[in-house]
Design a protein around this motif. Structure first.
Motif, mmCIF file in Angstrom:
data_model
loop_
_atom_site.group_PDB
_atom_site.id
_atom_site.type_symbol
_atom_site.label_atom_id
_atom_site.label_comp_id
_atom_site.label_asym_id
_atom_site.label_seq_id
_atom_site.Cartn_x
_atom_site.Cartn_y
_atom_site.Cartn_z
ATOM 1 N N ASN A 22 0.806 -1.224 0.000
ATOM 2 C CA ASN A 22 0.000 0.000 0.000
ATOM 3 C C ASN A 22 0.837 1.271 0.000
ATOM 4 O O ASN A 22 0.340 2.326 -0.396
ATOM 5 C CB ASN A 22 -0.997 -0.020 1.157
ATOM 6 N N HIS A 24 3.419 1.271 -1.902
ATOM 7 C CA HIS A 24 4.054 1.099 -3.225
ATOM 8 C C HIS A 24 5.574 1.060 -3.054
ATOM 9 O O HIS A 24 6.310 1.667 -3.812
ATOM 10 C CB HIS A 24 3.597 2.179 -4.206
ATOM 11 N N TRP A 66 1.420 -0.692 -9.664
ATOM 12 C CA TRP A 66 1.458 0.635 -9.042
ATOM 13 C C TRP A 66 1.525 1.738 -10.089
ATOM 14 O O TRP A 66 0.965 2.810 -9.897
ATOM 15 C CB TRP A 66 2.637 0.742 -8.082
ATOM 16 N N MET A 69 -2.019 1.855 -11.917
ATOM 17 C CA MET A 69 -3.091 2.325 -11.030
ATOM 18 C C MET A 69 -2.455 2.992 -9.811
ATOM 19 O O MET A 69 -2.270 2.350 -8.778
ATOM 20 C CB MET A 69 -3.981 1.154 -10.605
ATOM 21 N N ASP A 71 -3.431 4.751 -7.508
ATOM 22 C CA ASP A 71 -4.180 4.754 -6.250
ATOM 23 C C ASP A 71 -4.496 3.340 -5.758
ATOM 24 O O ASP A 71 -5.269 3.169 -4.812
ATOM 25 C CB ASP A 71 -5.475 5.555 -6.396
ATOM 26 N N VAL A 72 -3.894 2.320 -6.359
ATOM 27 C CA VAL A 72 -4.206 0.940 -5.996
ATOM 28 C C VAL A 72 -3.926 0.688 -4.517
ATOM 29 O O VAL A 72 -2.969 1.216 -3.954
ATOM 30 C CB VAL A 72 -3.445 -0.068 -6.889
ATOM 31 N N THR A 93 -8.630 -2.333 -4.644
ATOM 32 C CA THR A 93 -9.258 -1.179 -5.290
ATOM 33 C C THR A 93 -8.211 -0.407 -6.074
ATOM 34 O O THR A 93 -7.048 -0.337 -5.678
ATOM 35 C CB THR A 93 -9.901 -0.225 -4.262
ATOM 36 N N GLY A 94 -8.648 0.157 -7.199
ATOM 37 C CA GLY A 94 -7.738 0.964 -7.994
ATOM 38 C C GLY A 94 -8.465 1.587 -9.170
ATOM 39 O O GLY A 94 -9.535 1.126 -9.575
ATOM 40 N N THR A 95 -7.865 2.639 -9.706
ATOM 41 C CA THR A 95 -8.430 3.345 -10.854
ATOM 42 C C THR A 95 -7.459 3.231 -12.021
ATOM 43 O O THR A 95 -6.275 3.570 -11.893
ATOM 44 C CB THR A 95 -8.669 4.835 -10.527
ATOM 45 N N ARG A 101 -12.886 1.919 -12.691
ATOM 46 C CA ARG A 101 -12.607 1.603 -11.287
ATOM 47 C C ARG A 101 -12.705 0.104 -11.061
ATOM 48 O O ARG A 101 -13.659 -0.532 -11.497
ATOM 49 C CB ARG A 101 -13.617 2.343 -10.414
#
Length: 138
Positions: A22, A24, A66, A69, A71-72, A93-95, A101
């Motif tokens: 988290n 990264h 990473w 995405m 924001d993963v 979760t990620g964009t 999304r």
């Protein structure tokens, strides 16, 4: 510090691993794996997904996620350790760059050698990518 070969020590190692995911933090992630780590991805051409062997290949895979995405995140629901095996349940979760999304539940199966992770096999729900919400970046 807890001995990394005990169940409590292995749970602590999994907590460090997911914290590094988290952040990264490639070095932090790699510090949790054996040099010859095997990572079976959630998807791929073989029954086990795609098999990556060794720290260099595994590092590249996570750096790629990473990068793709930024924001993963993996939100851990639970770690269960039994001897030299463990499971981690999480929400991924990620964009994506196109604004789509991803939000899916999954689980990792782990095998330890000594105080490090020797094998990681990932499984996650197959859910369609969700459209970007109005007002969010594409």
């Amino acid at each position: 510090m807890t001995d990394a070969t005990t169940e409590a020590g292995r749970r602590a190692l999994l907590e460090r691993l997911f914290a590094a995911f988290n952040r990264h933090d490639a070095d932090g992630v790699m510090a949790c794996f054996t040099p010859g780590v095997v990572f079976d991805t959630a998807a791929g051409p073989e029954p086990h997904g795609r098999r990556l062997t060794g720290q260099e290949a595994v590092r590249a895979a996570f750096v790629g996620v990473w990068t793709d995405m930024p924001d993963v995140a993996w939100t851990v629901a639970d770690h269960t350790v039994a001897g030299d095996r463990a499971t981690s349940e999480w929400l991924f979760t990620g964009t994506r760059a196109d604004g789509g999304r991803i939000e899916v539940e999954g689980v990792d199966l782990f095998t330890f050698e000594g105080g490090l992770i020797a094998h990681k096999s990932a499984f996650r729900k197959d859910r369609p990518v969700q459209a970007a919400r109005e007002g969010e970046r594409p």
